[in-house]
Design a protein around this motif. Structure first.
Motif, mmCIF file in Angstrom:
data_model
loop_
_atom_site.group_PDB
_atom_site.id
_atom_site.type_symbol
_atom_site.label_atom_id
_atom_site.label_comp_id
_atom_site.label_asym_id
_atom_site.label_seq_id
_atom_site.Cartn_x
_atom_site.Cartn_y
_atom_site.Cartn_z
ATOM 1 N N ILE A 18 5.272 5.471 2.161
ATOM 2 C CA ILE A 18 4.799 6.804 2.530
ATOM 3 C C ILE A 18 5.310 7.759 1.461
ATOM 4 O O ILE A 18 6.520 7.905 1.281
ATOM 5 C CB ILE A 18 5.298 7.205 3.930
ATOM 6 N N LEU A 19 4.371 8.395 0.770
ATOM 7 C CA LEU A 19 4.736 9.249 -0.359
ATOM 8 C C LEU A 19 4.539 10.730 -0.044
ATOM 9 O O LEU A 19 3.559 11.103 0.602
ATOM 10 C CB LEU A 19 3.877 8.899 -1.574
ATOM 11 N N HIS A 20 5.445 11.548 -0.520
ATOM 12 C CA HIS A 20 5.319 13.009 -0.570
ATOM 13 C C HIS A 20 5.104 13.685 0.782
ATOM 14 O O HIS A 20 4.542 14.778 0.837
ATOM 15 C CB HIS A 20 4.200 13.412 -1.537
ATOM 16 N N ALA A 21 5.538 13.089 1.849
ATOM 17 C CA ALA A 21 5.370 13.698 3.176
ATOM 18 C C ALA A 21 6.441 14.761 3.402
ATOM 19 O O ALA A 21 7.604 14.575 3.016
ATOM 20 C CB ALA A 21 5.459 12.631 4.254
ATOM 21 N N ASN A 22 6.052 15.862 4.031
ATOM 22 C CA ASN A 22 7.051 16.880 4.349
ATOM 23 C C ASN A 22 7.899 16.427 5.540
ATOM 24 O O ASN A 22 7.577 15.444 6.216
ATOM 25 C CB ASN A 22 6.397 18.254 4.576
ATOM 26 N N ARG A 23 8.970 17.154 5.782
ATOM 27 C CA ARG A 23 9.941 16.776 6.818
ATOM 28 C C ARG A 23 9.284 16.667 8.206
ATOM 29 O O ARG A 23 9.538 15.725 8.945
ATOM 30 C CB ARG A 23 11.076 17.792 6.823
ATOM 31 N N VAL A 29 0.847 -1.188 0.000
ATOM 32 C CA VAL A 29 0.000 0.000 0.000
ATOM 33 C C VAL A 29 0.887 1.245 0.000
ATOM 34 O O VAL A 29 1.953 1.258 0.606
ATOM 35 C CB VAL A 29 -0.975 0.021 1.214
ATOM 36 N N SER A 30 0.434 2.252 -0.709
ATOM 37 C CA SER A 30 1.085 3.563 -0.704
ATOM 38 C C SER A 30 0.138 4.558 -0.058
ATOM 39 O O SER A 30 -1.065 4.554 -0.342
ATOM 40 C CB SER A 30 1.403 4.016 -2.132
ATOM 41 N N ILE A 31 0.687 5.382 0.808
ATOM 42 C CA ILE A 31 -0.106 6.415 1.461
ATOM 43 C C ILE A 31 0.507 7.760 1.084
ATOM 44 O O ILE A 31 1.656 8.055 1.434
ATOM 45 C CB ILE A 31 -0.146 6.208 2.985
ATOM 46 N N ASP A 32 -0.250 8.540 0.324
ATOM 47 C CA ASP A 32 0.224 9.819 -0.200
ATOM 48 C C ASP A 32 -0.123 10.933 0.776
ATOM 49 O O ASP A 32 -1.285 11.251 0.986
ATOM 50 C CB ASP A 32 -0.415 10.083 -1.563
ATOM 51 N N LEU A 33 0.911 11.533 1.363
ATOM 52 C CA LEU A 33 0.724 12.595 2.337
ATOM 53 C C LEU A 33 1.132 13.950 1.769
ATOM 54 O O LEU A 33 1.449 14.885 2.512
ATOM 55 C CB LEU A 33 1.511 12.275 3.611
ATOM 56 N N GLY A 34 1.107 14.078 0.464
ATOM 57 C CA GLY A 34 1.526 15.308 -0.194
ATOM 58 C C GLY A 34 0.716 16.530 0.179
ATOM 59 O O GLY A 34 1.239 17.638 0.207
#
Length: 120
Positions: free
Chosen positions: A72-77, A35-40
């Motif tokens: 975990i995709l596109h999460a900020n720092r 699974v991918s979870i996009d947190l962009g």
């Protein structure tokens, strides 16, 4: 190939919403194996949300499977730091629970052994 799950909100703090996303993530894991979870779009995340979603997934899957199967995709720092802290605390808590259970089992076995020796 699996689709990415993405929370609807930019500020994540509700354990209830995290539980709902975790259920969707588990369904995707059963369906496709990862699974991918996009947190962009996510600007902030609470430790309780991170724990409920990522910590509980890591405990349920085991950390090795979690790392291999959850992206975990596109999460900020900042979001990544909160997730890392929640994972660390949850895994430490689970290790502590497992260690206590192991100690209690050893103590119980020792008491049982003493009891058997007294009544022989």
């Amino acid at each position: 190939m699996n689709c990415a799950l993405a929370p609807e909100h930019t500020d994540l703090s509700s354990r209830r919403l995290a539980t709902e996303l975790r259920s969707s993530a588990l369904a995707e894991l059963r369906r496709s194996g990862s699974v991918s979870i996009d947190l962009g779009r996510v600007e902030s995340i609470s430790e309780s949300y991170a724990d409920e979603l990522f910590g509980m997934l890591a405990v349920g899957l085991g950390i090795e499977d979690f790392v291999r199967r959850v992206r975990i995709l596109h999460a900020n720092r900042h979001v990544l730091k909160v997730i890392a802290q929640a994972l660390k605390e949850r895994l430490e808590q689970e290790r502590g629970i497992a260690a206590r259970a192991q100690i209690q089992a050893l103590v119980a076995a020792k008491h049982a052994q003493r009891y058997q020796h007294r009544h022989c």
